[in-house]
Design a protein around this motif. Sequence first.
Motif, PDB file in Angstrom:
ATOM      1  N   MET A   1      51.071  44.299  48.296  1.00  0.00           N
ATOM      2  CA  MET A   1      49.854  43.983  47.559  1.00  0.00           C
ATOM      3  C   MET A   1      48.639  44.365  48.395  1.00  0.00           C
ATOM      4  N   ASN A   2      47.620  44.809  47.721  1.00  0.00           N
ATOM      5  CA  ASN A   2      46.362  45.177  48.361  1.00  0.00           C
ATOM      6  C   ASN A   2      45.264  44.359  47.687  1.00  0.00           C
ATOM      7  N   ILE A   3      45.053  43.138  48.146  1.00  0.00           N
ATOM      8  CA  ILE A   3      44.149  42.194  47.504  1.00  0.00           C
ATOM      9  C   ILE A   3      42.740  42.329  48.066  1.00  0.00           C
ATOM     10  N   GLN A   4      41.772  42.386  47.172  1.00  0.00           N
ATOM     11  CA  GLN A   4      40.357  42.324  47.533  1.00  0.00           C
ATOM     12  C   GLN A   4      39.755  41.152  46.785  1.00  0.00           C
ATOM     13  N   ILE A   5      38.978  40.321  47.505  1.00  0.00           N
ATOM     14  CA  ILE A   5      38.277  39.204  46.881  1.00  0.00           C
ATOM     15  C   ILE A   5      36.791  39.453  47.034  1.00  0.00           C
ATOM     16  N   PHE A   6      36.126  39.703  45.903  1.00  0.00           N
ATOM     17  CA  PHE A   6      34.677  39.878  45.893  1.00  0.00           C
ATOM     18  C   PHE A   6      34.075  38.532  45.514  1.00  0.00           C
ATOM     19  N   GLY A   7      33.186  38.012  46.349  1.00  0.00           N
ATOM     20  CA  GLY A   7      32.608  36.717  46.049  1.00  0.00           C
ATOM     21  C   GLY A   7      31.292  36.501  46.769  1.00  0.00           C
ATOM     22  N   LYS A   8      30.765  35.323  46.564  1.00  0.00           N
ATOM     23  CA  LYS A   8      29.523  34.913  47.213  1.00  0.00           C
ATOM     24  C   LYS A   8      29.868  33.868  48.267  1.00  0.00           C
ATOM     25  N   SER A   9      29.151  33.876  49.364  1.00  0.00           N
ATOM     26  CA  SER A   9      29.501  33.006  50.484  1.00  0.00           C
ATOM     27  C   SER A   9      29.408  31.524  50.138  1.00  0.00           C
ATOM     28  N   LYS A  10      28.568  31.154  49.198  1.00  0.00           N
ATOM     29  CA  LYS A  10      28.400  29.743  48.854  1.00  0.00           C
ATOM     30  C   LYS A  10      29.106  29.343  47.564  1.00  0.00           C
ATOM     31  N   CYS A  11      29.988  30.201  47.055  1.00  0.00           N
ATOM     32  CA  CYS A  11      30.708  29.931  45.807  1.00  0.00           C
ATOM     33  C   CYS A  11      32.004  29.174  46.114  1.00  0.00           C
ATOM     34  N   PHE A  12      32.151  27.997  45.520  1.00  0.00           N
ATOM     35  CA  PHE A  12      33.331  27.179  45.776  1.00  0.00           C
ATOM     36  C   PHE A  12      34.601  27.821  45.236  1.00  0.00           C
ATOM     37  N   ASP A  13      34.525  28.472  44.083  1.00  0.00           N
ATOM     38  CA  ASP A  13      35.713  29.130  43.531  1.00  0.00           C
ATOM     39  C   ASP A  13      36.181  30.280  44.419  1.00  0.00           C
ATOM     40  N   THR A  14      35.242  30.971  45.059  1.00  0.00           N
ATOM     41  CA  THR A  14      35.605  32.037  45.988  1.00  0.00           C
ATOM     42  C   THR A  14      36.352  31.448  47.178  1.00  0.00           C
ATOM     43  N   SER A  84      24.460  39.839  41.739  1.00  0.00           N
ATOM     44  CA  SER A  84      24.408  38.379  41.619  1.00  0.00           C
ATOM     45  C   SER A  84      24.692  37.933  40.186  1.00  0.00           C
ATOM     46  N   LEU A  85      24.641  38.854  39.222  1.00  0.00           N
ATOM     47  CA  LEU A  85      24.963  38.544  37.828  1.00  0.00           C
ATOM     48  C   LEU A  85      26.470  38.461  37.566  1.00  0.00           C
ATOM     49  N   LEU A  86      27.284  38.866  38.536  1.00  0.00           N
ATOM     50  CA  LEU A  86      28.731  38.866  38.353  1.00  0.00           C
ATOM     51  C   LEU A  86      29.302  37.469  38.565  1.00  0.00           C
ATOM     52  N   ARG A  87      30.261  37.099  37.723  1.00  0.00           N
ATOM     53  CA  ARG A  87      30.990  35.846  37.898  1.00  0.00           C
ATOM     54  C   ARG A  87      31.962  36.031  39.060  1.00  0.00           C
ATOM     55  N   THR A  88      32.076  35.041  39.910  1.00  0.00           N
ATOM     56  CA  THR A  88      32.935  35.151  41.082  1.00  0.00           C
ATOM     57  C   THR A  88      34.006  34.077  41.074  1.00  0.00           C
ATOM     58  N   PRO A  89      35.079  34.258  41.780  1.00  0.00           N
ATOM     59  CA  PRO A  89      35.465  35.442  42.537  1.00  0.00           C
ATOM     60  C   PRO A  89      36.076  36.520  41.638  1.00  0.00           C
ATOM     61  N   ILE A  90      35.896  37.749  42.035  1.00  0.00           N
ATOM     62  CA  ILE A  90      36.576  38.870  41.392  1.00  0.00           C
ATOM     63  C   ILE A  90      37.704  39.257  42.339  1.00  0.00           C
ATOM     64  N   VAL A  91      38.932  39.125  41.876  1.00  0.00           N
ATOM     65  CA  VAL A  91      40.099  39.411  42.707  1.00  0.00           C
ATOM     66  C   VAL A  91      40.782  40.657  42.150  1.00  0.00           C
ATOM     67  N   ARG A  92      40.925  41.678  43.003  1.00  0.00           N
ATOM     68  CA  ARG A  92      41.546  42.938  42.590  1.00  0.00           C
ATOM     69  C   ARG A  92      42.845  43.151  43.330  1.00  0.00           C
ATOM     70  N   ASN A  93      43.805  43.694  42.616  1.00  0.00           N
ATOM     71  CA  ASN A  93      45.076  44.135  43.196  1.00  0.00           C
ATOM     72  C   ASN A  93      45.376  45.487  42.570  1.00  0.00           C
ATOM     73  N   GLY A  94      44.852  46.548  43.162  1.00  0.00           N
ATOM     74  CA  GLY A  94      44.991  47.881  42.577  1.00  0.00           C
ATOM     75  C   GLY A  94      44.222  47.961  41.264  1.00  0.00           C
ATOM     76  N   LYS A  95      44.916  48.264  40.174  1.00  0.00           N
ATOM     77  CA  LYS A  95      44.272  48.354  38.856  1.00  0.00           C
ATOM     78  C   LYS A  95      44.164  46.999  38.173  1.00  0.00           C
ATOM     79  N   GLN A  96      44.888  45.984  38.674  1.00  0.00           N
ATOM     80  CA  GLN A  96      44.824  44.651  38.098  1.00  0.00           C
ATOM     81  C   GLN A  96      43.620  43.910  38.674  1.00  0.00           C
ATOM     82  N   ALA A  97      43.038  43.030  37.868  1.00  0.00           N
ATOM     83  CA  ALA A  97      41.888  42.259  38.336  1.00  0.00           C
ATOM     84  C   ALA A  97      41.769  40.966  37.539  1.00  0.00           C
ATOM     85  N   THR A  98      41.160  39.972  38.173  1.00  0.00           N
ATOM     86  CA  THR A  98      40.829  38.723  37.491  1.00  0.00           C
ATOM     87  C   THR A  98      39.406  38.351  37.870  1.00  0.00           C
TER      88      THR A  98
END
Length: 110
Positions: A1-14, A84-98
């Motif tokens: 798996m190649n996981i990327q987590i895009f988030g904000k430093s103060k976001c609890f869900d991230t 900053s308009l993006l809902r976080t966290p954005i988690v990517r695994n290749g072409k899959q994302a949540t």
Amino acid sequence: MNIQIFGKSKCFDTKKAERWFKERRIKFQAVDLKKFGMSRGELASVKNAVGLEAMIDPGHPDAALLSYLASDQAKLDHLFEDPSLLRTPIVRNGKQATVGYRPEVWESWQ
């Protein structure tokens, strides 16, 4: 798996998403959206996986302004310019994302 987590430093869900992957000893790359943003290719890949509306944070003060933009491409360009308009966290695994905290989906990823 190649996981990327895009988030904000103060976001609890991230933070919860990062903790979820750490507890399972799954390596991931954390990317701060406010500092680095997303590339156009990454943004398009996430849009193809989850849809444009799911990516927009409804709690952001400028989220309603996006509904007045004519095309999806204009909305995507605005999201690229203002991550900053993006809902976080954005988690990517290749072409899959949540978008958001979705451990039930992450468990099915190989």
